[in-house]
Design an enzyme around this catalytic site. Structure first.
Site, mmCIF file in Angstrom:
data_model
loop_
_atom_site.group_PDB
_atom_site.id
_atom_site.type_symbol
_atom_site.label_atom_id
_atom_site.label_comp_id
_atom_site.label_asym_id
_atom_site.label_seq_id
_atom_site.Cartn_x
_atom_site.Cartn_y
_atom_site.Cartn_z
ATOM 1 N N GLU A 53 0.818 -1.209 0.000
ATOM 2 C CA GLU A 53 0.000 0.000 0.000
ATOM 3 C C GLU A 53 0.853 1.261 0.000
ATOM 4 O O GLU A 53 0.466 2.289 -0.562
ATOM 5 C CB GLU A 53 -0.951 0.019 1.201
ATOM 6 C CG GLU A 53 -2.099 -0.980 1.086
ATOM 7 C CD GLU A 53 -1.752 -2.364 1.603
ATOM 8 O OE1 GLU A 53 -0.564 -2.632 1.905
ATOM 9 O OE2 GLU A 53 -2.672 -3.192 1.711
ATOM 10 N N PHE A 115 -12.128 -7.100 13.086
ATOM 11 C CA PHE A 115 -11.008 -7.564 12.270
ATOM 12 C C PHE A 115 -10.613 -6.472 11.267
ATOM 13 O O PHE A 115 -11.453 -5.918 10.570
ATOM 14 C CB PHE A 115 -11.399 -8.844 11.530
ATOM 15 C CG PHE A 115 -10.327 -9.333 10.595
ATOM 16 C CD1 PHE A 115 -9.109 -9.785 11.094
ATOM 17 C CD2 PHE A 115 -10.518 -9.322 9.224
ATOM 18 C CE1 PHE A 115 -8.111 -10.217 10.241
ATOM 19 C CE2 PHE A 115 -9.526 -9.754 8.357
ATOM 20 C CZ PHE A 115 -8.321 -10.206 8.873
ATOM 21 N N LYS A 165 -17.530 -0.552 4.742
ATOM 22 C CA LYS A 165 -17.891 -1.579 3.754
ATOM 23 C C LYS A 165 -19.383 -1.563 3.445
ATOM 24 O O LYS A 165 -19.790 -1.722 2.293
ATOM 25 C CB LYS A 165 -17.474 -2.954 4.265
ATOM 26 C CG LYS A 165 -17.668 -4.036 3.227
ATOM 27 C CD LYS A 165 -17.059 -5.364 3.647
ATOM 28 C CE LYS A 165 -17.182 -6.363 2.497
ATOM 29 N NZ LYS A 165 -16.576 -7.667 2.848
ATOM 30 N N MET A 479 24.220 8.902 3.967
ATOM 31 C CA MET A 479 24.060 10.222 4.560
ATOM 32 C C MET A 479 24.221 10.157 6.085
ATOM 33 O O MET A 479 24.833 11.040 6.691
ATOM 34 C CB MET A 479 22.698 10.822 4.188
ATOM 35 C CG MET A 479 22.532 12.255 4.633
ATOM 36 S SD MET A 479 23.801 13.352 3.944
ATOM 37 C CE MET A 479 22.979 13.952 2.474
#
Lengths: 565, 156
Positions: A53, A115, A165, A479
């Site tokens: 994601e 869940f 949902k 760095m």
């Protein structure tokens, strides 16, 4: 438009179509199954299945930065959302317009620790411009319209729409608003004329004026008008990391990048100027160095669309709230109206800065033994010039890219500036390539950063997105190691990355093409081959392990105190 | 220089708006001394009164950042506010009620409730007067004290 009866998922698809969205990035899951079912049925836009994601949001971000349009990502609830947070925060810090749709558990389960339930609106509040939890199907069209409007207007930013949902399956009337009018949100786009006239007066008498160009110039598409302003006045200009490309690389008025790793001329100009005109920059600590010493001889003009940026770090003499493009037009107009600009007044100043440029150019000691990262960037620039968009990860390679690539146009350089997100480059490069298919997309990365989202190679291969990754491989978290060298007496605590995967084999395992490179000849050959191969490539370039990014202004030091060698 | 300030904010009365405001203060390290919120009658708005402290620069940032929140309609500060706060104090019934009543009257308060164990006195006054009252009432061994936080209205 007559209203239609649609369910939440259909409404979302319809809204994306009406917004003209051509590509979205996402990852399915339980809470967005209904939405994905509708994505399956439609053919308005392309959906790119990333492999994480975070990759989806960075890809949408890269798409937005390259195109100037709103990027869209869809993710599921719980871990899908939390994985996306780094991407959202990255876009937020750099003011990138995104609309993120996250699935949520059904309304009846919200608050029950169901869940894959997490409080997405709560978590994303500090890293979004605004966010919504859709609690009623009738609100959904309005919320989607507002989400796009808020994301792209004013100071842009990511907007999250958290979609339970059950709402995605509930039917309602779909009446997509034509326009948005929010009584509590009205960005100021026109600068105050009286204030702008005062700036023009100050500009005409300043002996050492300086344009300080920030990322806002890119967002506002103000490159042309700023160039006109510079042509007209010949006032020297410097760019922040986020503004690279606003002024063409070889422009005589451009002093280069300012800040911690800025050029000598740019940092000295900032220190010595008597009128500093900030064009969409926000006085970030990586630019200012020690705030009390920053531009201490200068009157300061700050032009920004976000009033909260003005006066946040530095007290300003001329605050102007407005869209940069409009304000610059007005400045130009008032200069002409008041009899033009006398360039002679800044001749000494320009001569001084030209001297700084010649005596202290960006430099490095090239070697015939080992590749120098600066040489690699310069070579890429020489070969690709304006044909490439350059995307980076975060670290030394990012600074070398910003310093040594000859950027010539806005949106050519895509980098995570504010948040400094390692792992940004590869997915953002995918998004950028999809936005600008006629450009070659080069991801300059490091051996630390590339492993943070390497899974997106799979997406590149699957979707035939030929991003060319160039690892400046020093076997270090470079760095951080540089700071340890300078400020921690060479105690390289956990920055040695000598144990590495075989990047050639790794890339091949994903279905891309890999190259291990140790010489200049190998590099040129590999880059040319990669460009022609038109598949995702990985150039693993072995560079000098101990090379530093210079100049460097140590954290908290004033800009004129640079480490030069 | 740190100073006490009152900021009055009107917001669209929608889900989560208070958390946006309190989150802004928490996330940016601003102080909240007190915060009150209630709907404005016959509108879809709420009015939030925040007492904070900070120097002029911090205050300017607070105001600008509040303005930046999408559901915020107005932010008012530095006005000539009329301020009021309420306090409820629970005191054991065995204490010297006559003296308590005298004290209450001096601070425009009254005994609001009494049962077999406790009396509850209520006072409404300026915040600094409430503070003085609470000091004075200490000798009567208050069991519980609650302050409402400040509500403020511009005089003009």
């Amino acid at each position: 438009m007559p209203t239609k009866r649609l369910n939440g998922s259909e409404m979302l698809i319809e809204a994306l179509r009406l917004e003209g969205i051509k590509v979205i990035f996402g990852y399915p899951g339980g809470a967005v199954l209904n939405v994905y079912d509708e994505i399956f049925k439609q053919n308005y836009f392309r959906h790119i299945l990333t492999r994480h994601e975070q990759g989806a949001v960075h890809a949408a971000d890269g798409y937005a930065r390259a195109s100037g349009e709103v990027g869209v990502a869809i993710i599921t609830s719980g871990p899908g959302f939390t994985n996306a947070v780094t991407g959202i925060a990255t876009a937020y810090t750099d003011s990138i317009p995104l609309v993120i749709i996250s699935g949520q558990v059904p309304i009846s389960q919200i608050g029950t620790d169901a869940f894959q339930e997490i409080d997405a609106v709560g978590i994303s509040r500090p890293c979004t411009k605004h966010n919504f939890l859709v609690k009623n199907i009738q609100e959904l069209p309005r919320i989607l319209k507002e989400a796009f409007y808020i994301a792209k207007s004013g100071r842009p930013g990511p907007v999250l729409v958290d979609l339970p949902k059950d709402i995605s399956a509930t039917y309602g009337e779909f009446d997509y608003p034509q326009e948005v009018s929010l009584r509590t949100y009205k960005p100021t786009t026109k600068g105050n004329s009286r204030q702008i006239k005062k700036v023009v007066e100050a500009l005409k008498i300043a002996k050492k004026p300086l344009f300080y160009i920030g990322g806002g110039a890119i967002i506002s598409n103000a490159s042309n008008i700023i160039q006109q302003l510079i042509e007209k006045t010949q006032i020297p200009a410097l760019e922040t990391l986020m503004a690279r490309g606003i002024i063409p690389d070889n422009h005589p008025c451009l002093l280069g990048m300012v800040g911690m790793h800025g050029t000598y001329a740019a940092n000295m100009a900032m220190y010595e100027c008597d009128l500093l005109i900030s064009l969409g920059a926000r006085f970030d600590d990586r630019v200012t160095g020690k705030v009390s010493e920053f531009a201490k001889y200068a009157k300061i003009v700050h032009i920004d669309i976000d009033p909260s940026s003005i006066g946040k770090i530095i007290d300003v003499n001329f605050p102007i709230v407005g869209d940069l493009k409009n304000v610059c037009k007005d400045i130009l107009h008032f200069i002409e109206e008041s009899g033009g600009y006398d360039k002679n007044i800044i001749k000494e100043w320009r001569d001084l800065l030209t001297k700084y440029k010649t005596t202290h150019p960006l430099k490095y000691n090239d070697s015939s033994e080992i590749l120098k990262p600066q040489w690699v960037i310069s070579k890429i620039g020489e070969i690709l010039k304006d044909k490439a968009l350059v995307v980076t990860d975060v670290g030394q390679h990012q600074m070398w890219a910003a310093q040594f690539y000859p950027f010539n146009f806005p949106r050519q350089f895509i980098t995570s500036g504010g948040l400094g997100t390692m792992g940004f480059g590869l997915p953002a490069g995918m998004g950028a390539k999809l936005a600008k298919e006629n450009k070659i997309v080069i991801n300059i990365t490091g051996d630390g950063s590339i492993l943070m989202n390497i899974q997106e190679l799979m997406t590149c291969v699957e979707q035939k997105i030929p991003v060319i990754n160039v690892i400046l491989n020093n076997n270090y978290l470079g760095m951080v190691r540089q700071w340890q060298s300078f400020f921690y007496e060479n105690r390289f605590s956990h920055t040695d990355l000598s144990l590495q995967p075989d990047f050639v084999k790794l890339t091949e395992a994903f279905g891309g093409k890999g190259y291990r490179i140790e010489t200049k000849e190998e590099f040129e050959e590999a880059l040319k081959d990669a460009i022609h191969s038109n598949i995702p490539c990985m150039l693993d370039v072995v560079i000098d392990r101990m090379e530093h990014v210079l100049p460097m202004v140590p954290g908290g030091a004033p800009l004129n105190k640079m480490i030069l060698e | 220089m740190e100073k006490r300030r009152i900021i009055s904010v009107t917001v669209i009365n929608e889900h989560g708006v208070l958390s946006r405001i309190s989150g802004l203060f928490a996330g940016r390290g601003y102080n909240i001394e007190s915060l009150t919120v209630a709907p404005i009658p016959e509108t879809d708005l709420s009015r939030i009164t925040i007492v904070t402290n900070g120097d002029a620069k911090i205050l300017e940032q607070i105001i600008k950042q509040l303005h930046k929140l999408i559901p915020v309609l107005t932010v008012t500060e530095n006005e000539d506010f009329l301020e009021k706060e309420m306090a409820l104090i629970k005191i054991p019934i065995e204490e010297d009620i006559a003296s308590i009543e005298v004290l209450c009257r001096a601070y425009s308060g009254h005994v609001a409730n009494a049962n077999e164990k406790y009396i509850i006195v209520a006072i409404t006054d300026k915040p600094y007067r409430i503070t003085s009252f609470l000091k004075a009432i200490k000798r009567f061994n208050p069991k519980e004290i609650i302050r409402s936080g400040v509500v403020a209205l511009e005089r003009y």
